[in-house]
Design a protein around this motif. Sequence first.
Motif, PDB file in Angstrom:
ATOM      1  N   LEU A 200      -5.374  -3.308   3.519  1.00  0.00           N
ATOM      2  CA  LEU A 200      -4.503  -2.514   2.639  1.00  0.00           C
ATOM      3  C   LEU A 200      -3.091  -2.403   3.217  1.00  0.00           C
ATOM      4  O   LEU A 200      -2.102  -2.570   2.498  1.00  0.00           O
ATOM      5  N   SER A 204       0.377  -3.625   1.684  1.00  0.00           N
ATOM      6  CA  SER A 204       1.447  -2.674   1.409  1.00  0.00           C
ATOM      7  C   SER A 204       2.741  -3.132   2.058  1.00  0.00           C
ATOM      8  O   SER A 204       3.811  -3.075   1.444  1.00  0.00           O
ATOM      9  N   PHE A 207       4.053  -5.962   0.134  1.00  0.00           N
ATOM     10  CA  PHE A 207       4.607  -5.457  -1.118  1.00  0.00           C
ATOM     11  C   PHE A 207       6.025  -4.935  -0.904  1.00  0.00           C
ATOM     12  O   PHE A 207       6.908  -5.120  -1.732  1.00  0.00           O
ATOM     13  N   LEU A 227       6.187  -9.195 -10.092  1.00  0.00           N
ATOM     14  CA  LEU A 227       6.392  -7.949 -10.830  1.00  0.00           C
ATOM     15  C   LEU A 227       7.389  -8.073 -11.995  1.00  0.00           C
ATOM     16  O   LEU A 227       7.137  -7.551 -13.087  1.00  0.00           O
ATOM     17  N   MET A 230       5.784  -9.401 -15.276  1.00  0.00           N
ATOM     18  CA  MET A 230       4.515  -8.750 -15.566  1.00  0.00           C
ATOM     19  C   MET A 230       4.068  -8.949 -17.010  1.00  0.00           C
ATOM     20  O   MET A 230       2.889  -9.149 -17.288  1.00  0.00           O
ATOM     21  N   CYS A 241      -4.293  -8.541  -7.341  1.00  0.00           N
ATOM     22  CA  CYS A 241      -4.729  -7.142  -7.393  1.00  0.00           C
ATOM     23  C   CYS A 241      -6.244  -7.056  -7.269  1.00  0.00           C
ATOM     24  O   CYS A 241      -6.781  -6.288  -6.463  1.00  0.00           O
ATOM     25  N   LEU A 244      -7.535  -8.103  -3.799  1.00  0.00           N
ATOM     26  CA  LEU A 244      -7.285  -7.048  -2.825  1.00  0.00           C
ATOM     27  C   LEU A 244      -8.324  -5.939  -2.949  1.00  0.00           C
ATOM     28  O   LEU A 244      -8.935  -5.507  -1.969  1.00  0.00           O
TER      29      LEU A 244
ATOM     30  N   PRO B 156      -4.969   0.240  -3.289  1.00  0.00           N
ATOM     31  CA  PRO B 156      -3.668   0.572  -2.727  1.00  0.00           C
ATOM     32  C   PRO B 156      -2.809   1.265  -3.802  1.00  0.00           C
ATOM     33  O   PRO B 156      -2.996   1.029  -4.998  1.00  0.00           O
ATOM     34  N   PHE B 158       0.109   0.871  -4.838  1.00  0.00           N
ATOM     35  CA  PHE B 158       0.904   0.086  -5.789  1.00  0.00           C
ATOM     36  C   PHE B 158       0.051  -0.458  -6.924  1.00  0.00           C
ATOM     37  O   PHE B 158       0.562  -0.671  -8.015  1.00  0.00           O
ATOM     38  N   LEU B 159      -1.268  -0.635  -6.658  1.00  0.00           N
ATOM     39  CA  LEU B 159      -2.125  -1.089  -7.762  1.00  0.00           C
ATOM     40  C   LEU B 159      -2.275  -0.005  -8.820  1.00  0.00           C
ATOM     41  O   LEU B 159      -2.229  -0.270 -10.019  1.00  0.00           O
ATOM     42  N   ILE B 162       0.968  -0.036 -10.717  1.00  0.00           N
ATOM     43  CA  ILE B 162       1.109  -1.184 -11.622  1.00  0.00           C
ATOM     44  C   ILE B 162       0.214  -1.003 -12.843  1.00  0.00           C
ATOM     45  O   ILE B 162       0.625  -1.285 -13.983  1.00  0.00           O
TER      46      ILE B 162
END
Lengths: 262, 324
Positions: A200, A204, A207, A227, A230, A241, A244, B156, B158-159, B162
């Motif tokens: 994670l 991060s 990101f 992003l 999107m 996503c 992860l 996380p 940011f997920l 989003i």
Amino acid sequence: MAAVDQRLLWTIGAATAVTIVTIAVIIGRDPLHQDLAVALAPPSMLFPLGTDHLGRDVFARLFHALPRSIGIATSAMAAAVTIGTLVGLAAAVSNRLVDAAMMRLTDLALAFPGLLLAMVLAGLMGGGMLPVLVGIALGQWPQFARMTRSVAAAAMTEAHVEASRLAGLAGWRILLRQVMPRVLIHTASLAALGVGGAVLTISSLGFLGLGLQPPTPEWGAMITELLPYMDVAPVQIAAPCVALFVTVLTCMIAGRRLAEAI
Amino acid sequence: MQRAVRHAVPRAVLRRVLEALSVALILATICFALLHAIPGDMALRIAVGQLGTENMSPAAVEQIRDAEMLSRPLLVQYFDWLKAVATGDIGRSFVSGRPVAEELRQAGGYTLRLAVIAWLLSYALALPLGIAAGLKPDGAIDRATAFAAAAFSSLPTFLIGIALISIFVLALNLLPPAGYRRPEHLVLPAITLALGLMAPSMRVIRDAVAEVQASAYMTYAHVRGFGKAKAFIRHGLRNASVPIVTFAALQFAYLMDGFFVVETLFNFPGIGNAMVSALLARDVPVVMGCALLIGTTFAAISLAADLICMWMDPRLVDEGHGSR
């Protein structure tokens, strides 16, 4: 215990099989190859998860990122476990003053938010694999130190340890033979949870642009890059996503299973 | 004996205050060390920050070296640094040339507003759910919240953000994607942070309530004829609060991890955003300022939580620590 071992073997076996199949599938796919003619292409036979804004294969990037993230997370955890175990054992066998000083230090390090530490280190050192690894390890060792100290201190008051000491076994031998196995069992579940947390943190940092630097494929960085697109590339952004989420959840479940098995 | 009892409370409080102060001191020392450990000439960096690359000259660099007294022994500079930190004057940004304190005051205001809203929102959701789960361990609510908490802690921040953006901005077109001027700009960042915070606090509240429910004094209260609700309010609530308050302070750490990501994602001009852009620009004074501000705020909040816990449960005074 035997049942758990079998389940663990199955899990390891399944993970190995998946890895081998994945490697077989992605061989020949270049995660860095750009082709602007097919930028932001939707999923197809050629690109199972579509392409990103530079026309790179998202599928290849996704699976090239997996072993790297897991590798960094595992190495960081190994470093944290080593430092933590040494500090914890030293505190457990030292006199009260040294013990108190070491545990105060641990408290202090524990009070420092982990992502902040990793961010400052990785940021000031300019990102990349080593700064990320060091940043995560430095944030994680205190919990292992604290756990080792409490488990070791409890183990050393037990009768069989006392008996070994009376039998004349050397101090370090007692630590190695009778205290360490106990410590390591507890460490294993905490470390499995920690690997999930580290994955994670890596994503991060990626990101935020402070982790592994482009064009290295990394899930967090892939998400940031995509992003702005999107609305036209939902699959391409959902893929990292999901990857992860599944990876972290797997580590968390493994950690909890190990904790229950103790 | 009596004397010892009379002095126990102030001594415990004093000890805890000293602990918080030493955390702040060590933090300032680490920042000083980092500031001087990074390679390169400090006077040169400050000159570039204040004048820009094109107006730079060796004379200007020397002038700044004299003005900032950078050629003095490190130990003297260290004590000056501590004095500067105590008064809140920690130099100027390498990038904008403005005083760090000024930049942080503005960003801090935005972050504080977002933090308070997110924190309150997370407890508005977690308290009722956690108490409901704790009152009936292994019931339907308990299992559902346990599952939700496990899922959310693997996500996380940011997920979550989003996902919220794709639902409320792209699909429903209800809210603006980024910004900070209007109240509706705060909605998505606050919900994102609150959902991440909610998962662990829900479990802590549930465990605290379940433990109190199973205790002997609650059984005794039932025996004495108190109804379930009355017994919980009269006896359960205060005892369950101690671990909850402790955890609420610890959550500030989670909240801060979230800030970096959420403020970057929503382009919100708070401390997290300031720190990330300062790191990307290698603007060391601003990075140090952010780290100091975040660290000392964290120390102050955990101090406050420990003192509140000592007040709620005086038994903790003997142990010297509110929260361990």
